[in-house]
Design an enzyme around this catalytic site. Sequence first.
Site, short mmCIF file in Angstrom:
data_model
loop_
_atom_site.label_atom_id
_atom_site.label_comp_id
_atom_site.label_asym_id
_atom_site.label_seq_id
_atom_site.Cartn_x
_atom_site.Cartn_y
_atom_site.Cartn_z
N ARG A 77 27.65 82.60 56.68
CA ARG A 77 28.18 83.54 55.69
C ARG A 77 27.44 83.32 54.38
NH1 ARG A 77 33.18 83.13 51.95
NH2 ARG A 77 33.22 85.25 51.11
N HIS A 121 30.12 88.47 45.62
CA HIS A 121 30.68 87.14 45.38
C HIS A 121 30.50 86.80 43.90
CE1 HIS A 121 31.73 83.16 47.51
NE2 HIS A 121 31.91 82.97 46.19
N GLU A 166 37.38 86.98 47.27
CA GLU A 166 38.40 86.50 46.35
C GLU A 166 38.60 87.38 45.11
OE1 GLU A 166 37.97 81.77 47.54
OE2 GLU A 166 37.62 82.39 45.46
N ASN A 292 40.27 82.19 52.78
CA ASN A 292 39.77 81.00 52.10
C ASN A 292 40.95 80.13 51.74
OD1 ASN A 292 37.30 82.24 52.25
ND2 ASN A 292 37.03 82.51 50.04
N TYR A 294 42.01 76.00 50.48
CA TYR A 294 41.62 74.66 50.07
C TYR A 294 42.81 73.74 49.85
CZ TYR A 294 36.98 76.58 49.23
OH TYR A 294 35.76 77.18 49.39
N GLU A 351 36.23 80.20 54.21
CA GLU A 351 35.95 79.02 53.40
C GLU A 351 37.06 78.00 53.61
OE1 GLU A 351 35.25 79.61 49.22
OE2 GLU A 351 34.08 81.43 49.55
#
Length: 448
Positions: A77, A121, A166, A292, A294, A351
């Site tokens: 990606r 992005h 995002e 994504n 985290y 991600e």
Amino acid sequence: MTTVRFPPDFLWGAATSAYQIEGAADIDGRSPSIWDTFSRVPGKVHDGDTGDVACDHYHRWPDDLDLMKGLGLGAYRFSIAWPRVVPDGVGTVNREGLDFYDRLVDGLLERGIVPLPTLYHWDLPQVLDDRGGWADRATAEAFAAYAGAVVERLGDRVRTWTTFNEPFCTAILGHFHGMHAPGRHSLPEALAAGHHVLVAHALGVDAIRAARSDAEVGIVLNFTPQRPASDDPDDVAAAELSDAIENRWYLDPLAGRGYPQEAAGRLGWDMTEVLDGDLERIARPIDFLGVNYYTRQQVTTGDLHGQAWYQGVDPVDPVTDIGWAIHPPSFTELLLRVHEALPDARIYITENGAAYNEGPKETGEVDDARRIDYLRGHIGAVHDAMAAGVPVAGYLVWTFLDNFEWSYGYEMRFGIVHVDYATQARTLKASARWFGEVARSRSLVRST
């Protein structure tokens, strides 16, 4: 320990973005982006770092792709830099800029790696920001034209396209918190920007499908599960607001539910930017959703720029070097929630990764065992979600190379490949070798 297995067609790969790795900021017709401008504002980026050189991937991409192939990765990606392809934001396509991505796609296919491009992005051409940026609806229309031009050129070899990465970061971090480009502190602009990004996504989906009827199209959202710092009603309300803004604000419109109305009311948004037909366009089906993830966040009440807001507090979990909480079970819960909201879209983990800043030892090896532990726990959480019925089609680690980490500059290292920024030497970390084995074997050894 036990071994869990993933389906034969499950995609394993890595993710990057253009401004973070490419460098070559003023080469072959590329114009400045908002991040070129923002990174030069004193105090905005750690140590005054910029992406001018970054990882010099623009020149070193064949060697980087060889590293991916050697690890056994099956997908990559990457993002396409709008300022490189359409330097004026609208109008003439820069052939030299698009040639780079043409070569990159061919290089991936020659190595048996599936290209997964993201069209935006965060690196908006500065000229478009000068004309109003994402607060101006015209930028959404410009994005659709840019997306169509890229797909016309590359769509004969690339099937899977992501419109945006995002939107929350573009809107809230860029236009309200001011910690990302373009660095503004205006809630009305942030709300307008967020809506116009979703309009651009919808227009972009149409443009992509018009260029290639066989294209698969999706969008990538970031999610941070929220928990109140206490049982106090104010903290509970803060967690609900933060969940609406960080997790539901973009997911709900995509799912056909419109914007979270209670949160919109608390923010005082009159929704004048939402024109007739917008929400219907935004809610048209997509083929996949990129997730994504985290960390999770603990929040309490707060005030920001005169607005009743929420603020993070010290996490109850262990943290990575960037201070983000580690809690894999929240990842499983999130995937179940996303699947419930969009039951017809398959999911890619676009991600997931951790900042751990270990450098090479005297032997030259980079032993990042903490990153391996993080990845093991989170890949295991993905498998748990799949076992519960979530259609996850692939996992892309963030990130392939240590890189320019936005406002953190080069201070934080998320890569599975170490980069010496002075020499541009690449060194496979222990996590790269470990992740390559997971990808090749399509299996994970995890704790019971």
